[in-house]
Each structure stands twice: as structure tokens, then as C-alpha cells.
Design an enzyme around this catalytic site. Structure first.
Site, mmCIF file in Angstrom:
data_model
loop_
_atom_site.group_PDB
_atom_site.id
_atom_site.type_symbol
_atom_site.label_atom_id
_atom_site.label_comp_id
_atom_site.label_asym_id
_atom_site.label_seq_id
_atom_site.Cartn_x
_atom_site.Cartn_y
_atom_site.Cartn_z
ATOM 1 N N LYS A 95 0.810 -1.234 0.000
ATOM 2 C CA LYS A 95 0.000 0.000 0.000
ATOM 3 C C LYS A 95 0.837 1.274 0.000
ATOM 4 O O LYS A 95 0.314 2.363 -0.196
ATOM 5 C CB LYS A 95 -0.869 0.026 1.259
ATOM 6 C CG LYS A 95 -2.094 -0.831 1.166
ATOM 7 C CD LYS A 95 -2.991 -0.627 2.359
ATOM 8 C CE LYS A 95 -2.617 -1.451 3.549
ATOM 9 N NZ LYS A 95 -2.728 -2.881 3.475
ATOM 10 N N GLU A 143 -5.115 -3.367 -7.003
ATOM 11 C CA GLU A 143 -6.439 -3.743 -6.496
ATOM 12 C C GLU A 143 -6.392 -4.255 -5.060
ATOM 13 O O GLU A 143 -7.267 -3.969 -4.254
ATOM 14 C CB GLU A 143 -7.039 -4.797 -7.434
ATOM 15 C CG GLU A 143 -8.395 -5.321 -7.047
ATOM 16 C CD GLU A 143 -9.456 -4.234 -6.992
ATOM 17 O OE1 GLU A 143 -9.671 -3.696 -5.894
ATOM 18 O OE2 GLU A 143 -10.053 -3.925 -8.041
ATOM 19 N N ALA A 151 -8.187 -6.700 -0.135
ATOM 20 C CA ALA A 151 -7.506 -7.894 -0.690
ATOM 21 C C ALA A 151 -8.041 -8.231 -2.083
ATOM 22 O O ALA A 151 -7.941 -7.414 -2.983
ATOM 23 C CB ALA A 151 -7.627 -9.062 0.272
ATOM 24 N N ASP A 175 -3.822 1.874 9.038
ATOM 25 C CA ASP A 175 -4.005 1.015 7.873
ATOM 26 C C ASP A 175 -5.314 1.356 7.151
ATOM 27 O O ASP A 175 -5.366 1.446 5.931
ATOM 28 C CB ASP A 175 -3.995 -0.447 8.342
ATOM 29 C CG ASP A 175 -4.018 -1.398 7.179
ATOM 30 O OD1 ASP A 175 -3.076 -1.317 6.358
ATOM 31 O OD2 ASP A 175 -4.975 -2.183 7.060
ATOM 32 N N LYS A 180 -6.198 3.037 3.363
ATOM 33 C CA LYS A 180 -7.129 2.457 2.396
ATOM 34 C C LYS A 180 -8.162 3.485 1.929
ATOM 35 O O LYS A 180 -8.440 3.591 0.736
ATOM 36 C CB LYS A 180 -7.822 1.241 3.012
ATOM 37 C CG LYS A 180 -6.877 0.047 3.148
ATOM 38 C CD LYS A 180 -7.531 -1.098 3.883
ATOM 39 C CE LYS A 180 -6.571 -2.267 4.019
ATOM 40 N NZ LYS A 180 -7.010 -3.231 5.022
#
Ligand code: ADP
Ligand code: ASP
Ligand code: MG
Length: 814
Positions: A578, A605, A610, A677, A681
Site C-alpha cells: 500500500k 487492487e 484484498a 491502515d 485504504k
């Protein structure tokens, strides 16, 4: 009568000469003319000996020794002892003459074209003599005939011009009378009327055979070589190349002119007028059908017949203000080259007449430069033209086909195919006959260019992807397993040949150009070399494979910052790491731009959810004109696990510990627990939705006490979790009071992003989210009330690997 020519590789060893004999024995014809080349490699050795002698280096004697050994060994291997002495003594006496000639060159310190021809003629003279004696020994009614008595040329040494009339007369006279069944002749060599030895140019034995075949009206000319015919591309470079079963004289000529070395270009001319067919066959696979060349050939629906290359090309460009409107400059330019006997392989001229660019063989470059500079000394001094621009280390690649003129778009396809693979094109020319389109490219790119073009024009059905995989831990090893399992399916159903060429972990790296056998990768990797990032990158560049893809399965920051280098080389990047997309916006934007500029897909992706198709869906929504109003999502499998398992009967500390042990969190669980995290995202989703955003702009309503957030290591972190157990219990109790569950939710609303724990009531889409599942709700213009929902397993090595797999397929089917 039939004429059979056997090239250097067909007569390189005693075993191959025996194979030649088998072929001769099975050929049905009243009479056979067998034209042979020098033993494979001997012409080069002779030229080397001549040059070394002329440079007055005594090592020419070593080369001569090697030449001698090659011939004497072959005689010993081919002939029984009682038949050897005559042949050995004849060959030795010829080699003595050769030695004297080389000695002469050594003492004078010079070699003339005339002497060079004489020296080089020994290659064919000796091989033809030895082979004829072997045929006689085996029981054939054979004889040796010196080509210098039949083939007559002018005195242009190195590439003499044939006197067809005289040669024709001599050949028909000789062959009408010769009693032998098999006549063995040296190829390549001839003589001038005044008796000087001449040669027909490198590769000229094919020409000898065709001259003789035409002169005696043979039924057929067979060229026996080391490949099974004329191929759609050089089979030594393009493994997928196929032999062309039937081809016209014109196309064969064009292919050979543009580099298909299997046939020496002038070979077609003599037989063309007589309509005599040429068969190209493989000495080492005589059953293979080979290629037949005739006046007309079936079109087979193909516009492009073959793809060729000419290695070792230099480009010379002449330009300057003095060239405009002054007639005669180009005429003079070409005259100079022609007087220097330099053949121009390719010409391009800008329509402004401002410059002319020509391609010539590397070996002619020095001569051409000095002659042109001399001829244009005045214009150069007056600055009417600029100093010659010289570019070396180039090659020409060409598409060849009779029917190309009737089709539009071929050159567009050719150049876009090359462009996508980062092959830089230096010059372009289209033959006036419209039978070829050629491009000048860098020498190092030839292999890649030929293979990509071959794929585009001949193998439309199968596309090859070449993967370089970094990181073979949990995710990487699963990916390799999936690739192995699906290899056959991908080929049959998606027409993709996916090969892994390089793999690396933090210790070792291993490459195999033809593809690593996937059942053996763990043991091969241990045999690899020590991992070194720049070495890894350089090896990928050196391999220069088409459709290359870097797959990053690491979490390494260092790796993430190398993507730009790959994209600039048109190497696609697929990553589950990431860091690249969630670091500074400028870096993200740069990668996106490079991907566009160099036509190298950059896919990630698996950075969110995931294997779930979240980013891809978002991309499609936007591409189809939809607009994102709001995104609400649960994106952390780790936090889901933690809050699904945390209740009054457990401690927060223990649940997190267990999650860590079972691999549901990052090795440093604070990255998950702090919300970082999830912030990354949602940042990626925001950016993909079109927002310019950085991590600092995201509001993090962290549920961790400040003291836990500030801890420096895992030990301190876990200690803090213990210390604040009561705080965590209060979170659960608070939610329970409202009959809610705790979920860590990411929100993007009107360009503002935030993350934090929320109370989720029963009936909400998030309420019954099990295990490590993720869920994303897209509220868009088209889905304003009822969001588009994507839900499913959002963590785990298997699903992450399958997400990476899907990105690879996206590139393959793009
Ligand atoms: P010989 O010694 O038999 O004359 P050459 O080396 O001159 O053989 O020619 C055969 C070689 O030509 C092949 O080994 C192959 O590498 C090369 N070649 C280049 N282009 C083609 C092509 N389109 N088809 C077949 N062979 C080709
Ligand atoms: N022996 C010569 C060469 O190597 C001619 C030939 O092989 O056709 O060029
Ligand atoms: Mg040849």
C-alpha cells in the site's frame, strides 16, 4: 538433374557430413550436383587469420593450426585408415600453400581484396575435396569439380559479378559430358577470366548452387541448412516462429534482403527466370516439409509473411540549411557512397529536404564518414551543412509481405506494438515496392522487438506475460501456487502464456529467461544469487522481455519507491504493497502519469479489500461517468476480528495478542489498531475517486488512549493495552447499551475522509459482518439511496494472491 547445397553447419562435423551422405543416398535423380560450404566457422577463421597476419601478429599461426586440426580430424573420423593418407597429404599440401599466402600477408603487413579472396577460398576447396573423397569411399560414383573452372566473374573481389553467359556455357558443356553420378563442388568461390580467385559474397554458396541449377536447367534446387525452412522470423531468436510452407520468389527475396540469412539474397535471381523451384530443407530433420519457393504461392490470408532483422547498422544523417532547395546535394551524397562501394540499406528523407538519413552496415561506417566528409569539405567549412550525425549499435527490423500494400493500419500496429514495449524507433522506411516496412532500433531491443511483433502479427491468439515477483512469503507463495495451477487454463481459455522469469525474497533472487519451472521454485530460489535491488532491476532491463510485469508482494517502502523506474521502462507494476499509493500525493500522481505516458499498467487492487474488486469497480463507475457522493466502508479485517471476539469475558489485550499470533494483524499490530491502515485504504479510495488528498487530511477518531498510541514497540504497546483494559471494556459496554456492535468505519463524504469506531445497530449492512470480511458501500449519482455494495473476505494470503492474479490477467487481456 538436381542441385543440392549444404551449408556450413551441415558440414561442420564428421557426423553431420555422414548425415549429408544419408540424404544424398536417398535422393532420387539421374545426376546430382552437390554444392558445399566451408566447414562451419572456417570462413570466419580464415578471415581472422588473414587479418591477424596483415596486422603482423604472429598469432595468425595459431588460427592456422586450428584450421588444420579441424580438417585433419574430420578426415580421420570419416575415412578408413587405408583411404586416409592420400587425402591427408593433398590437404596438407593445400594448407602449405595457405600458410605461404598468410606468411606473405604477415611480412608485407597488408592484405588486398584479391589476396583475401584467395585465402578464404581454401575453406570451400578443402571441404568439397574431403566430402567428394568420402562419397567415393562410401561407394558413390562421385567426383570433385573445382568451381573456379565453371563460374566466371569480373574482378570485384569480395563480391564478384557473375558472367552468366560464360558460366552458362561452361556449365552446360561440363555437365552434359561428366560421367560421374555425383559432382561435388565448392560453393562461394569462382574465378575471373584472367584466372584470379574471386568470391560471391558472404553466404554465397547458396548463389553458386542457384547459378549452376539455372545453367543446367535442373529440376529442382535444394538448400539444406540447420533450420526447417524459411520461417516467419529467425527461429533462433523467435521460438514461436513457424516455417513458411510455400512462398513466392519475390517474398523470399524481400525476406532475405531484409535479413533472413537462411537464403543469400542474390540466390533467387538465376532460378526465377527459369521458374525453377527452390526447396529449403533441414539437414538434421530431413522429414520436415521445409519451405518451397516458386513463382506464385497461396496467400494463406496473411498480409505479413515474415519479420526480419539486419544486425549491425549505422545511421548517418546529413542535414543543414545548405540542403534546402539546392539540387544535387543528395545526388552527390549517394554518388560518394556508391563510388566507395558502400551499399545503402535504408533511406529516409524528411519532406522538407532538410535532412537525409541513411542506414549502412557498421563495417562500412568509417569509410563512409571519411568519404562524405572529404566530398563535402567545402559545405562543412561554410556551415552549409552540419557535421555528419552518426549513430551506431543499431539494427533494422522489417515486416515483409506481398499483400501489405493492400492493407491499411499495418504500420500503425507495428509502431504501437513496439512503443508499448518501450522500443525506441530511430528511423522508419517503407519500401517503394510496399512489400516491407522497416524501422531502425537499438541493437539490444532486437530480440524483444521481433518477439513482440511476431506475437502481434502471427500469434494473435497467444500473448506472453513475463513476471518478475518480489516477495515469496505468505502472499507470494500462494500466488506462485495459483499461477502453476492455472497455467493450462490461462493458455486454453484466455490465450495467455504467463511465465515467471524472476523471483526474489530478501535473501536471494533467481532468474530463468525461458520461465522458472513453478513446481521447483523454492529450491531454485535457494540456489539464486544474493538479493540486490539494483541488480534485480538491471537484470530485468537486460532480459528486455516483452510484456514484463513487476509484482510486488512485499510491504517494503524501499521497493515501493522503485516503481517509477520500472514504469519508465514500460514495465507494468502490480502490487499489494500500500505504501506507493498512500504516501505523498505527488508520488502517487507521478506513478499514475508515468503509467499513462509509458503505457505501462500500474495496478494495486489488493491495496483495499484484498481480492475484492473494489478499486476496479470504482474505476469503472468513474470511467462510465458516475460520480462518488459518499463511501462508507469497513476495511480492516484485523479490527473486525478483534471487535468480533472482544466481550466482557475476554481482555482486549488477549484478543489482540491472539489476532497477532494468528496472522490477522500486521506484525506490528499498532498499524491496524491505531487506524493507520484503514486511513491508507480510504485515502487510496479517495484518490481513485478523483480527490487530491494526503494522509494528514484524514480525521482519525482513534479509540486507543494517547499513551498506547505513543508506544515505541510491541512490548510497550501490549503493556499499554493491559493498563487501559477498563477503557476498552467501556467501549463494549457503551455499544451494548444501545444494542449496537462496534465497527471501525472509514468514511469519505463530499471530499472529507475520516475513520473511527462506530456503533452499528442491528439491520445495518455492517452489523453482521463476520470474521475478517470487508464491506464497501458506494453512494453515487446512479446509486444515491441504495448503495452499490461489495462484501467478502478482505484479508488472507489466498484472497490477496487471487487479487494480484486478477490484476495480472487484467494486463494480459487489456
Ligand atoms: P548455412 O550455413 O546452411 O548457409 P546460414 O547460417 O547461412 O546457414 O542460414 C541459416 C540461419 O539463418 C538459421 O540458422 C537462422 O538462424 C537464420 N535465419 C534468419 N532468419 C531466418 C528465417 N526467417 N528463417 C530461417 N532462418 C533464418
Ligand atoms: N563459407 C562462406 C561464408 O561463410 C559461404 C557460405 O557459407 O555460403 O560466408
Ligand atoms: Mg548461408
Amino acid at each position: 538433374m538436381k542441385v543440392l547445397k549444404f551449408g556450413g553447419t551441415s558440414v561442420a562435423t564428421a557426423a553431420s557430413i555422414q548425415q549429408v551422405q544419408n540424404i544424398i543416398a536417398q535422393t532420387k535423380a539421374k545426376k546430382l550436383v552437390v554444392v558445399v560450404s566451408a566447414l562451419g566457422g572456417v570462413t570466419d577463421m580464415l578471415l581472422k587469420a588473414a587479418k591477424t597476419a596483415a596486422d603482423q601478429e604472429i598469432t595468425y599461426k595459431d588460427v592456422l593450426k586450428d584450421i588444420e586440426k579441424r580438417h585433419l580430424n574430420i578426415i580421420k573420423d570419416l575415412l578408413p585408415i587405408n583411404a586416409q593418407s592420400k587425402v591427408l597429404s593433398k590437404v596438407k599440401s593445400e594448407l602449405n600453400v595457405l600458410e605461404t599466402l598468410l606468411e606473405g600477408a604477415f611480412y608485407i603487413g597488408e592484405i588486398t581484396p584479391k589476396l583475401s579472396d584467395k585465402i578464404v577460398s581454401f575453406g570451400e576447396l578443402l571441404s568439397a575435396y574431403i566430402i567428394s573423397e568420402y562419397f567415393i569411399e562410401v561407394g558413390h560414383k562421385a567426383t570433385f569439380k573445382d568451381s573456379r573452372e565453371l563460374l566466371i566473374t569480373d574482378n570485384t573481389h569480395g563480391k564478384a559479378i557473375v558472367d552468366f553467359e560464360e558460366t552458362g556455357n561452361r556449365c552446360s558443356h561440363y555437365f552434359s559430358k561428366v560421367p560421374a553420378h555425383i559432382v561435388v563442388m565448392p560453393g562461394f568461390i569462382a574465378a575471373s577470366k584472367d584466372g584470379n580467385v574471386t568470391t560471391l559474397g558472404r553466404g554465397g554458396s547458396d548463389y553458386t548452387a542457384s547459378i549452376v541449377a539455372a545453367a543446367i536447367d535442373a529440376e529442382e534446387l535444394q538448400i539444406w541448412t540447420d533450420v526447417s525452412g524459411m520461417y516467419t522470423a529467425n527461429p533462433k531468436i523467435v521460438k514461436q516462429a513457424k516455417a513458411i510452407s510455400h512462398i513466392s520468389y519475390e517474398e523470399a527475396m524481400e525476406l532475405s534482403h531484409f535479413g533472413a540469412k537462411v537464403l543469400y539474397p542474390p540466390t533467387i535471381q538465376p532460378v526465377l527466370a527459369k521458374g525453377l523451384p527452390i526447396a529449403i530443407k533441414n539437414t538434421f530433420d530431413p522429414e520436415a516439409p521445409g519451405t518451397i519457393i516458386t513463382k506464385k504461392a497461396p496467400e494463406e490470408g496473411r498480409t505479413v509473411r515474415g519479420i526480419t532483422n539486419i544486425p549491425a547498422i549505422t545511421l548517418l544523417s546529413i542535414e543543414g540549411p545548405g540542403m534546402i532547395g539546392i539540387p544535387g546535394i543528395s545526388k552527390r551524397f549517394f554518388e560518394v557512397l556508391s563510388q566507395a562501394e558502400i551499399s545503402v540499406v535504408l533511406i529516409t528523407q524528411a519532406s522538407s529536404e532538410h535532412s537525409i538519413c541513411i542506414g549502412i552496415a557498421d563495417e562500412d561506417a568509417e569509410k563512409a564518414i571519411s568519404q562524405v566528409n572529404k566530398a563535402f569539405a567545402y559545405e562543412l567549412a561554410m556551415k552549409k551543412i552540419k557535421p555528419l550525425l552518426i549513430e551506431k549499435e543499431l539494427a533494422i527490423i522489417a515486416l515483409v509481405g506481398d499483400q501489405m500494400k493492400n492493407h491499411q493500419g499495418l504500420s500503425g500496429r507495428m509502431f504501437s506494438t513496439l512503443g508499448k514495449n518501450n522500443v525506441n524507433i530511430r528511423a522508419i522506411a517503407q519500401g517503394a515496392s510496399e512489400r516491407n516496412i522497416s524501422a531502425v532500433i537499438r541493437k539490444e531491443d532486437v530480440k524483444k522487438a521481433l518477439n513482440t511483433l511476431h506475437e502481434a502479427f502471427f500469434e494473435e491468439q497467444i500473448k506472453q506475460l513475463n513476471l518478475f515477483i518480489l516477495g515469496v512469503g505468505n502472499v507470494g507463495s500462494k500466488l506462485l501456487g495459483q499461477l502453476k495451477q492455472q497455467k493450462k487454463y490461462l493458455k486454453e481459455h484466455l490465450r495467455l502464456n504467463v511465465r515467471v522469469i524472476g523471483i526474489a525474497n530478501s535473501r536471494t533472487m533467481y532468474f530463468e529467461e525461458q520461465g522458472i519451472p513453478l513446481q521447483k521454485w523454492p529450491e531454485l530460489l535457494t540456489q539464486g544469487t544474493k538479493t540486490d535491488a539494483s541488480q534485480f532491476y538491471n537484470t530485468i532491463l537486460e532480459l528486455n522481455a516483452r510484456n514484463s510485469i513487476l509484482v510486488d508482494n512485499t510491504a517494503s517502502e524501499e521497493v515501493a519507491f522503485t516503481y517509477k523506474n520500472f514504469l519508465k521502462q514500460s514495465i507494468a507494476v502490480v502490487t499489494c504493497n500500500k505504501i506507493a499509493c498512500s504516501s505523498g500525493y505527488e508520488h502517487y500522481r507521478l506513478l499514475k502519469e508515468l503509467a499513462k505516458e509509458f503505457e505501462a499498467p500500474f495496478l494495486f487492487e489488493t491495496n483495499v479489500g484484498a481480492g475484492l474488486p473494489i478499486i476496479d469497480t470504482l474505476k469503472h463507475l468513474i470511467a462510465s461517468g458516475d460520480e462518488i457522493i459518499k463511501i462508507k466502508a469497513v476495511l480492516s479485517g484485523s479490527l473486525n476480528y478483534v471487535f468480533n471476539n472482544f466481550n466482557e469475558t475476554t481482555t482486549f489485550h488477549d484478543v489482540v495478542k491472539k489476532a497477532q499470533e494468528e496472522g490477522y494483524t500486521e506484525p506490528d499490530p499498532k498499524i491496524d489498531l491505531s487506524g493507520i491502515d484503514v486511513m491508507r485504504k480510504i485515502l487510496i479510495l479517495a484518490r481513485e475517486s478523483g480527490y487530491v488528498m494526503d494522509l494528514e487530511e484524514i480525521v482519525n477518531r482513534s479509540f486507543l488512549p494517547e499513551e498506547a498510541l505513543q508506544t515505541k514497540d510491541n512490548k510497550a504497546f501490549f503493556a499499554a493495552l493491559k493498563k487501559f483494559e477498563n477503557h476498552f471494556q467501556q467501549l463494549v459496554i457503551g455499544a451494548k447499551k444501545e444494542a449496537c456492535k462496534l465497527k471501525f468505519v472509514a468514511t469519505l463524504d463530499n471530499g472529507k475522509a475520516s475513520v473511527g469506531l462506530e456503533h452499528i445497530p442491528e439491520g445495518h449492512d455492517f452489523y453482521s459482518l463476520a470474521g475478517s470480511d470487508n464491506i464497501v458501500l458506494f453512494y453515487t449519482k446512479r446509486y444515491p439511496e441504495q448503495p452499490l455494495i461489495i462484501k467478502g473476505a478482505g484479508a488472507g494470503a489466498d484472497v490477496t494472491a487471487s487479487g494480484i492474479f486478477a490484476d495480472i490477467i487484467r494486463i494480459g487481456t487489456y
